[in-house]
Scaffold this motif. Structure first.
Motif, PDB file in Angstrom:
ATOM      1  N   GLY A  37      52.664   4.997  24.070  1.00 16.71           N
ATOM      2  CA  GLY A  37      51.522   4.316  24.681  1.00 16.71           C
ATOM      3  C   GLY A  37      50.461   5.315  25.084  1.00 16.71           C
ATOM      4  O   GLY A  37      50.742   6.334  25.688  1.00 16.71           O
ATOM      5  N   LEU A  38      49.211   5.010  24.726  1.00 22.29           N
ATOM      6  CA  LEU A  38      48.117   5.907  25.063  1.00 22.29           C
ATOM      7  C   LEU A  38      47.504   5.577  26.414  1.00 22.29           C
ATOM      8  O   LEU A  38      47.136   6.459  27.171  1.00 22.29           O
ATOM      9  CB  LEU A  38      47.038   5.844  23.980  1.00 22.29           C
ATOM     10  N   VAL A  39      47.338   4.285  26.709  1.00 25.89           N
ATOM     11  CA  VAL A  39      46.730   3.868  27.962  1.00 25.89           C
ATOM     12  C   VAL A  39      47.632   2.837  28.621  1.00 25.89           C
ATOM     13  O   VAL A  39      47.963   1.830  28.001  1.00 25.89           O
ATOM     14  CB  VAL A  39      45.335   3.250  27.732  1.00 25.89           C
ATOM     15  N   GLN A  40      48.015   3.094  29.854  1.00 22.99           N
ATOM     16  CA  GLN A  40      48.858   2.149  30.572  1.00 22.99           C
ATOM     17  C   GLN A  40      47.985   1.186  31.351  1.00 22.99           C
ATOM     18  O   GLN A  40      47.038   1.599  32.021  1.00 22.99           O
ATOM     19  CB  GLN A  40      49.780   2.906  31.545  1.00 22.99           C
ATOM     20  N   HIS A  41      48.320  -0.103  31.255  1.00 25.55           N
ATOM     21  CA  HIS A  41      47.550  -1.104  31.991  1.00 25.55           C
ATOM     22  C   HIS A  41      47.636  -0.839  33.487  1.00 25.55           C
ATOM     23  O   HIS A  41      46.649  -0.862  34.211  1.00 25.55           O
ATOM     24  CB  HIS A  41      48.065  -2.504  31.663  1.00 25.55           C
ATOM     25  N   GLN A  60      47.734  12.289  24.644  1.00 26.21           N
ATOM     26  CA  GLN A  60      46.358  12.071  24.194  1.00 26.21           C
ATOM     27  C   GLN A  60      45.424  11.829  25.378  1.00 26.21           C
ATOM     28  O   GLN A  60      44.314  12.352  25.422  1.00 26.21           O
ATOM     29  CB  GLN A  60      46.307  10.882  23.231  1.00 26.21           C
ATOM     30  N   GLU A  61      45.889  11.027  26.353  1.00 27.47           N
ATOM     31  CA  GLU A  61      45.053  10.758  27.514  1.00 27.47           C
ATOM     32  C   GLU A  61      44.919  11.990  28.394  1.00 27.47           C
ATOM     33  O   GLU A  61      43.857  12.241  28.975  1.00 27.47           O
ATOM     34  CB  GLU A  61      45.615   9.586  28.325  1.00 27.47           C
ATOM     35  N   ARG A  62      45.979  12.784  28.482  1.00 27.87           N
ATOM     36  CA  ARG A  62      45.909  14.029  29.246  1.00 27.87           C
ATOM     37  C   ARG A  62      44.872  14.977  28.647  1.00 27.87           C
ATOM     38  O   ARG A  62      44.102  15.610  29.366  1.00 27.87           O
ATOM     39  CB  ARG A  62      47.278  14.721  29.286  1.00 27.87           C
ATOM     40  N   ARG A  63      44.877  15.073  27.313  1.00 21.87           N
ATOM     41  CA  ARG A  63      43.918  15.947  26.648  1.00 21.87           C
ATOM     42  C   ARG A  63      42.480  15.474  26.895  1.00 21.87           C
ATOM     43  O   ARG A  63      41.586  16.265  27.168  1.00 21.87           O
ATOM     44  CB  ARG A  63      44.207  16.005  25.147  1.00 21.87           C
TER      45      ARG A  63
END
Length: 500
Positions: A37-41, A60-63
């Motif tokens: 999962g890239l983005v958690q609701h 990916q979100e951390r980067r």
């Protein structure tokens, strides 16, 4: 309703590839247990989030957040640092020879500060409205360049009138920065990230105050008389030399807003990720101003109570905003170096408590903004009650001036709260945050002339008594905002359940 809503995750497949644009309600989000999962609701929380919120997010979100933090926090912090450097330098200059060289009498320092405040007040709301229509990467850096150039001109002033005029236009140019950057921060970050970024941004102002004191002490010692300029004149020159590179860098680095960004350091997928993060947060994109929108904004409690809360914060910390500590030190016979450096301890305490408030709000209090606000109000009541008495041991008086820093660290929290409360309307969010800062300075334009008069220094009994009252009202206002926000969220939740 798609499965991703239940799972709280938008999958990698939703964001990658040439058709990665996430398109409103027509897009079918699917949950694949095998996919990352890239983005958690609902952002995940573990012990690592107590250290830094990105540690619980996807790689990916951390980067993406690493890039975003590197740019926005650097530009915001350095920009606010130079903004405060160029704002408070007049106080350091005043107690370091400017008063004597320009033969300043009576309340002329108050008038210089008021001229800056009037310019600041005039520019804020129009600027924040403009930011919803033009690119921040053009407007904000341009104004930074203007105020940096005007600052160096203060070194050539021979009369108080010249200082008044320049201070007015410096305030007008600086009015763009703080509410504008708070608006940009609120356009990129989610609730579990917002307070920390807003408060790190705000803390840089206190660092600017500290640095101005150290710089004035160093300049007075090493440059006084060099090139025919006095130490206080060199302060304005060096402030401009520091400010201009920071201002110019904004033209190339500021990312604008997710829906219009052309930032060269973000990939197409990262821009899509940024938009999806704001969609999940309920943060609305830009939309036209209409009569119905203005009616909605001005018929809501948001603009009135959030503005009142910020007015109370901004005008309730006079021991920080006024040279109370410096003038008391001067009356006790301390040297110019000591008068400029000892008050930096108060600024250091503001930095530390600002960060503590941010981390505890985002973690321990799970996004609640009111507990640190109430705590700072209680501390202010104790401090200003002691200073109002005045005939207290000098040791406790020193402690009160230092501990006044506890009251200066909640600005970022109030803005974070406003971004969350007004998150479903971009234009309301811009207008409310601009109004908060503007009206706070409207009050600041005249209130110090009544309660912080230079001729009453260093006792300032009226100022300290007023600060006690302001702190008590701020506490009550924070509880009222909390009550109405909870009531509003409950109403929205019932409406969503009814529609479902």
């Amino acid at each position: 309703m798609s499965k991703s809503t239940d799972s709280g995750v938008v999958t990698k497949g939703d964001l990658e590839g040439p058709s990665s644009s996430l398109k409103s309600s027509q897009h079918e989000y699917t949950f694949d247990p095998q996919s990352t999962g890239l983005v958690q609701h609902q952002p995940k929380r573990s012990w690592r989030s107590y250290v830094w919120d990105t540690l619980d997010k996807s790689p990916q979100e951390r980067r993406f957040l690493f890039k975003l933090d590197a740019v926005i926090l650097t530009l915001a912090s350095l920009g606010y640092f130079i903004k405060y450097l160029d704002q408070v330098n007049i106080t350091n200059a005043f107690v370091s020879g400017m008063k004597e060289d320009l033969n300043l009498l009576g309340n002329e320092l108050n008038y210089m500060q008021t001229c800056w405040t009037v310019g600041y007040v005039i520019g804020e709301i129009p600027s924040n409205i403009l930011l919803t229509r033009i690119r921040p990467s053009i407007w904000i850096p341009a104004c930074e360049v203007v105020w940096a150039i005007l600052t160096i001109l203060l070194a050539k002033c021979k009369t108080t009138t010249q200082v008044y005029v320049l201070r007015f236009f410096i305030g007008l140019a600086e009015s763009v920065f703080y509410p504008g950057m708070q608006y940009i921060i609120g356009s990129w970050y989610r609730k579990d990230e917002l307070a920390k970024r807003s408060c790190i941004f705000h803390a840089s102002g206190a660092i600017g105050t500290m640095f101005s004191g150290y710089l004035m002490a160093a300049v007075h010692k090493n440059l006084a008389g060099v090139g025919g300029f006095q130490g206080w004149q060199w302060l304005f020159i060096i402030d401009t030399v520091i400010s201009l590179p920071v201002a110019i860098s904004g033209f190339f680095l500021m990312p604008d807003l997710p829906e219009i960004t052309k930032a060269w350091y973000f990939s197409a997928d990262e821009i899509t990720l940024a938009k999806e993060r704001m969609r999940l947060e309920g943060r609305a994109p830009r939309a036209p101003y209409t009569r119905a929108k203005f009616k909605k904004i001005f018929s809501s409690w948001h603009i009135y109570l959030l503005t009142a809360l910020y007015i109370l914060f901004n005008n309730g910390n006079g021991a920080i905003g006024q040279p109370a500590f410096q003038l008391w030190l001067k009356s006790k016979g301390h040297t110019i170096t000591e008068v400029n450096t000892y008050p930096t301890i108060t600024a250091a305490i503001t930095v530390i408590t600002t960060l503590i408030y941010a981390w505890t709000s985002d973690t321990v209090f799970r996004g609640a903004r009111w507990p640190p606000i109430v705590f700072s109000g209680v501390v202010n009541i104790v401090i200003y009650s002691s200073l109002a008495a005045w005939n207290i041991p000098d040791g406790w008086k020193w402690a009160c001036f230092f501990l006044a820093g506890f009251g200066g660290g909640i600005s970022g929290l109030t803005f974070a709260w406003a971004h969350e409360i007004c998150g479903d309307d971009n234009e309301e969010r811009a207008l409310v945050t601009g109004t908060m800062n503007e009206l706070a300075y409207v009050i600041q334009a005249w209130l110090p002339l009544l309660i912080w008069q230079q001729v009453e220094a260093p006792v300032y009994h009226k100022g300290y008594m007023t600060s006690i009252f302001i702190a008590a009202v701020m506490i009550v206002t924070a509880f009222l905002v909390r009550f109405l926000h909870h009531k509003e969220r409950a109403k929205k939740l019932l409406a969503e359940e009814h529609n479902a």
